[in-house]
Design a protein around this motif. Sequence first.
Motif, mmCIF file in Angstrom:
data_model
loop_
_atom_site.group_PDB
_atom_site.id
_atom_site.type_symbol
_atom_site.label_atom_id
_atom_site.label_comp_id
_atom_site.label_asym_id
_atom_site.label_seq_id
_atom_site.Cartn_x
_atom_site.Cartn_y
_atom_site.Cartn_z
ATOM 1 N N THR A 109 12.373 -3.789 -4.125
ATOM 2 C CA THR A 109 13.081 -3.538 -5.374
ATOM 3 C C THR A 109 12.233 -2.692 -6.304
ATOM 4 O OG1 THR A 109 13.861 -5.784 -5.067
ATOM 5 C CG2 THR A 109 14.484 -4.711 -7.104
ATOM 6 N N MET A 110 10.946 -3.045 -6.421
ATOM 7 C CA MET A 110 10.066 -2.290 -7.315
ATOM 8 C C MET A 110 9.904 -0.850 -6.831
ATOM 9 S SD MET A 110 7.239 -5.237 -8.206
ATOM 10 C CE MET A 110 6.283 -4.315 -9.389
ATOM 11 N N LEU A 111 9.844 -0.700 -5.507
ATOM 12 C CA LEU A 111 9.708 0.644 -4.946
ATOM 13 C C LEU A 111 10.927 1.497 -5.305
ATOM 14 C CD1 LEU A 111 8.281 2.667 -2.992
ATOM 15 C CD2 LEU A 111 9.551 1.616 -1.140
ATOM 16 N N LEU A 112 12.107 0.903 -5.144
ATOM 17 C CA LEU A 112 13.337 1.655 -5.407
ATOM 18 C C LEU A 112 13.437 2.023 -6.882
ATOM 19 C CD1 LEU A 112 15.823 -0.349 -3.161
ATOM 20 C CD2 LEU A 112 14.782 1.878 -2.692
ATOM 21 N N ILE A 113 13.069 1.069 -7.751
ATOM 22 C CA ILE A 113 13.100 1.360 -9.188
ATOM 23 C C ILE A 113 12.072 2.441 -9.503
ATOM 24 C CG2 ILE A 113 12.701 0.419 -11.506
ATOM 25 C CD1 ILE A 113 13.685 -2.281 -10.363
ATOM 26 N N PHE B 126 0.820 -1.209 0.000
ATOM 27 C CA PHE B 126 0.000 0.000 0.000
ATOM 28 C C PHE B 126 0.856 1.262 0.000
ATOM 29 C CE2 PHE B 126 -3.149 -3.106 1.482
ATOM 30 C CZ PHE B 126 -4.106 -2.883 0.504
ATOM 31 N N ILE B 127 1.986 1.194 0.704
ATOM 32 C CA ILE B 127 2.882 2.353 0.704
ATOM 33 C C ILE B 127 3.361 2.625 -0.724
ATOM 34 C CG2 ILE B 127 5.173 3.175 1.413
ATOM 35 C CD1 ILE B 127 4.695 1.624 4.066
ATOM 36 N N THR B 128 3.810 1.551 -1.380
ATOM 37 C CA THR B 128 4.320 1.718 -2.739
ATOM 38 C C THR B 128 3.216 2.220 -3.663
ATOM 39 O OG1 THR B 128 5.675 -0.192 -2.243
ATOM 40 C CG2 THR B 128 5.722 0.582 -4.498
ATOM 41 N N ALA B 129 2.006 1.658 -3.478
ATOM 42 C CA ALA B 129 0.891 2.083 -4.329
ATOM 43 C C ALA B 129 0.604 3.561 -4.133
ATOM 44 C CB ALA B 129 -0.349 1.242 -4.009
ATOM 45 N N ALA B 130 0.772 4.041 -2.904
ATOM 46 C CA ALA B 130 0.507 5.448 -2.629
ATOM 47 C C ALA B 130 1.604 6.336 -3.203
ATOM 48 C CB ALA B 130 0.396 5.667 -1.106
ATOM 49 N N VAL B 131 2.845 5.841 -3.186
ATOM 50 C CA VAL B 131 3.968 6.667 -3.620
ATOM 51 C C VAL B 131 4.115 6.676 -5.136
ATOM 52 C CG1 VAL B 131 6.489 6.905 -3.509
ATOM 53 C CG2 VAL B 131 5.193 6.322 -1.447
ATOM 54 N N ILE B 132 3.923 5.503 -5.745
ATOM 55 C CA ILE B 132 4.200 5.394 -7.176
ATOM 56 C C ILE B 132 2.905 5.271 -7.957
ATOM 57 C CG2 ILE B 132 5.334 3.990 -8.951
ATOM 58 C CD1 ILE B 132 7.283 3.197 -6.680
ATOM 59 N N PRO B 133 2.651 6.228 -8.830
ATOM 60 C CA PRO B 133 1.405 6.165 -9.604
ATOM 61 C C PRO B 133 1.387 4.926 -10.484
ATOM 62 C CG PRO B 133 2.798 8.040 -10.273
ATOM 63 C CD PRO B 133 3.479 7.386 -9.142
ATOM 64 N N GLY B 134 0.243 4.277 -10.530
ATOM 65 C CA GLY B 134 0.083 3.138 -11.415
ATOM 66 C C GLY B 134 0.542 1.838 -10.814
ATOM 67 N N TYR B 135 1.085 1.886 -9.569
ATOM 68 C CA TYR B 135 1.590 0.655 -8.964
ATOM 69 C C TYR B 135 0.463 -0.305 -8.631
ATOM 70 C CZ TYR B 135 4.084 -2.477 -5.856
ATOM 71 O OH TYR B 135 4.620 -3.583 -5.271
#
Lengths: 322, 318, 520
Positions: free
Chosen positions: B280-284, B22-31
């Motif tokens: 990894t996906m978050l960092l990329i 959820f954090i990644t989804a909030a930070v990265i659009p389209g995640y």
Amino acid sequence: MKFKIDWNAYYWPALAGFVILFVGNIVANPIFISHDNWRPVLLGAAPFIITTWAQTVPIMSGNGDLDLSVGPLAGLVNAVMAMTLPGLGITDPFSMIAIALAIGVASGLLNGFLVTIVRVQPIIATLGTFLTYQGLTLELLPISGGTAPPWMKVISGNVAGIPGVFFVFVLIAVAWWLLGKTAYRRNLLAVGGDIRAAYTAGINVIWVRIVAFIVSGVLAAITGVVFTATIGAADPTIGNPYILTSIAGVALGGVAFSGGQGGLLGAAAGGALLFLIENLFSLAQVSIYYIQIAYGSILLVALALNSMVDRARRRKAQAALV
Amino acid sequence: MNWVRHRLDVIAPFGIAIALFFITAAVIPGYGSMVSIRSLLLLSSLLGIASAGQTLTIIMGGIDLSVPAVIGLACVGFAVAFGQGVSPWVIGPIVIVAGIIIGAINGLISRALRVNSLIVTLATATIIYGAIWAQTKGDNRGSVPDFVTDFVSVIGWTGPIPVPGAVILWAFLVLVFVILERRSVLGRWVYASGANPGAAELAHIPSLLLWTVVFAISGGLSALAGILLAGFSSAANPQVGDAYLFTTLSAVVIGGTPIIGGRGGYARTVAGCFIITELTMLLIGLGLDEAAQQVSLGVLIIVLVAIYGRETHVRMQI
Amino acid sequence: MSVPALKETPAPLPSAAPLVEFRGLRRNFGETIALADCSFEIQPGEIHALVGENGSGKSTLIKILSGILPESGGELLWDGKVTRIADPRTAQQHGIATVFQETLVLDQLSVRDNVVLGLDRLFRRVHSVADETKLVREALDTIGMNALDPAMPVAALSLAQRQGVTIARALLRPWRLLVLDESTSALDVDARDRLFEALRGFRAAGRSILFVSHRMDEILDVADRSTVLRSGRSVATVTRAETTTDGLLELMSTHEEAQAAEGAARAVPNRALGAPVIAAKGVALLPETAPFDLTVRAGEIVGIAGLEGHGQVAFVEAVAGLRRPAHGAVETDQGAITSFSNAARAGIAYLPRERKTQGIFAPLSVLDNLTISALKRFAHFGILAESRRRAEGRRLIAQSHVATAGLGAPISALSGGNQQKVFLGRLLALNPRALVLNDPMRGVDLGAKQDIYKILEQFASDGGAVMLLSTELAELCLLCDRVAVFHNRALFAVIERKSLDVQALIAAMFGQSGASRGTA
């Protein structure tokens, strides 16, 4: 002062192997021991031997301690010495050596802190710092470059007919010998042998382990300086092969991976063995790829021999102990 | 609340895996999109297949550092042979059997000589890398059959299910492993052997056989992962497995299986695989370059292990 | 144990301010309460015994006192001041020296290094090597082990000598309170008497000793006062004059256990003896030692005794197939025993001495610990039939009198005595013809001992053969049909039931010719 030779000492097989391969190198190429060859031989052997030393001390402290960040840390120091510091205008030997050693101490403190106080398993902690150092090196130095400052010729050249790098070995050996005169060596062997015995006896087990990582970090940093002197520049991937060789050198040197036993003499022989093998292979003009196969195979053979010697010794001890 | 604290080591990995999503989804659009969920599942399954054997060896009290080398060998062997016209149904099994044999040798040597498997597998890994390079001389032209590529394609389908075959294979593997760990003779032996190696022999556990079999499983699954990675990268790359040394170990430890053995399990490693892949996906996704990714991953993994994967204090061992 | 009690005048009690005082000390691990409420004090110049069953909180109390565990509540007063002991080093600085139950020595280091261990700082050495050697000699001399060479590696020492090293290590600290946590269990009678002599000397010099033992004879022998712990609470402190074995046992045990203890006094039933199961023929443990024969029949309990290092352990290991004798062989009806697995196939189940390192699988469940050796019996193609396995687990729990919350509970949650019973249950799961037990009562509380007696007697009544090595002589007298006593690494005498008593055993252990010499 009586001097007794301990024929049961752990390092004899490694020394024997070293002598055999040393003679082998001379036979294969008599120039090997010619005076002109001392410098390249010692420079070539230095990273093998010093990184093996760097690996030995944490392994002696047992409890799964090992330092996988040895190679990348040497690489990081290489990048700092040849790229960052000259870029900042720092090229005098004292500042540079002080900074290199400080990086080593800092890395040792970090690894030691993670392993003993945060209590992350050493293999994970040092793989983590391994990645971190590798990343930092790439940030500082995306591709090979930089130049070594002129004073490093002291290490890469000859001093009074003796290769300068020889004095690096001597300095490390003297420092280790002095450390052995203090209580630290016994504390280290105790913590490596059985940390519970050491702890209940009142030894500060945390600092014994942290110091082991600091020694490792400092030695890795020295390797980085030697790299810089040898290649006269910086290469971001230079340190990586020495993770494997440092561990192989420890095993070849007869130092037990369970800890609590060993020393720098065996480790030096172990590290030197690896260099002598590489040298033989390059003399025979064998492809670099086969050297890898040889390293692996020799490591396995060394393990087998160690294990057989060990088992025979233990069986003898057990039989006598009725 | 007490229950939560008690089982923190089990709850935390799954909690973190979900929170990270959820954090990644909030930070990265389209995640949150279907495509990235599918790639999360796919990447996790590749890591998961590579970490399965690692989990077992670690529970047993060993460690398998030859995973990346076997992956590289399988990837190159499969792709090069197929490129030269060998049927995938011939070379596939050959590669997997080779992985099994390498693993068996790892286990056999470690146990028979009673040396740390860390060193033994490091040695065999070196030999394998050397052998790959010596054989191919750096010429790694190869290709991969389409069905393998589809099997690990992000947009692949498995029948009516909108995920590629690798994910289904992984789900199946999880099921098999959980049964293996809890309900099989082998599984109980693995735990006992890791919990107290000195007692295992005296309890009539056939340690040599056990180590051989468990490392063989690890080798075989690493080889399988190598074939799948050949499909994923569509090339013969001996270095394709290199990242898997740190990530498989981290997935196991972050999942909550301690390196010292005797505890933990593959279900936890599943959570660990998701966490690593998500990180990894978050960092990329944050746009970090490779160097920065390495630094961040190293730091984050240590931080995670520090939260709940800590070793016991020496005072608790007395 | 051979020293008669009450020979000397008791120390003056209680006089000045206590050296240590515990006030309602508590310690819990999560929801498990290890120490509930412990209050008593130790005077200067006092030998204070701490008694209680395993799991009564003795070890926890000692760990708090030694700086290994912090307390969860209550107070510890040292010299009248509330003190929290942060770590073992701090404990030593206060003057508390502890010898732990486990012999914590370093095999690779010399006796000297092991004894002086921890006196140094991280880098600074406190004594020169010559001074160290002198100090170590003195400390070892106190317990009659002056024959040990300080330069010798500890790897070559026997268990008793290792224990001596840990005691010497504690004696070398500048201590005011010496804590001995069951640290005399491996010592032989001679070394133990020397130690007790030394303890009396220390007491006369005004130093204090906290003494933990499961042996009533030792407590009666040396303790000025005894504090009894039961279920984590200090229930009473009795003076020497008030101390009797029965009195202590009653205080220690819960009601049911007291009843069990009474039952233990029963006579050994007449068991029908069957065919020989284990037959040692012409066995010599070393090439130069005397060969001997020894047979254990079905339905028989044969004890094995000897001073530490006199060959009895090696013999038991030879019977289990863990080592080969120099000459002769141990035979079963399947032929000579040549290996551990071969002994197992002949129906010999072996219980090693060290429960922690050689026995239990701490993170695993009670069920796994019980069935781990017999898993194949419950498996179809490697997959376990859980209901059958659980049924067998329940049967074994009943047979071994294990008190547990359930089959799924981790074995580490059980008391030491219950763990040992589970371990015995694992052997019984193999349906053995003979049990070969290497000191099974070591560190086991009284209640569990009673249960183990019952298990062994039942096993023998059902036609099994038992070979029981024990360091507790009274127990051998209680259980055994015959006891084989070892001396000088060979069988010295076999004492039959009719002439079996502690005096006869001790005499034979010391090689006194009064004991009936013979083989069977």
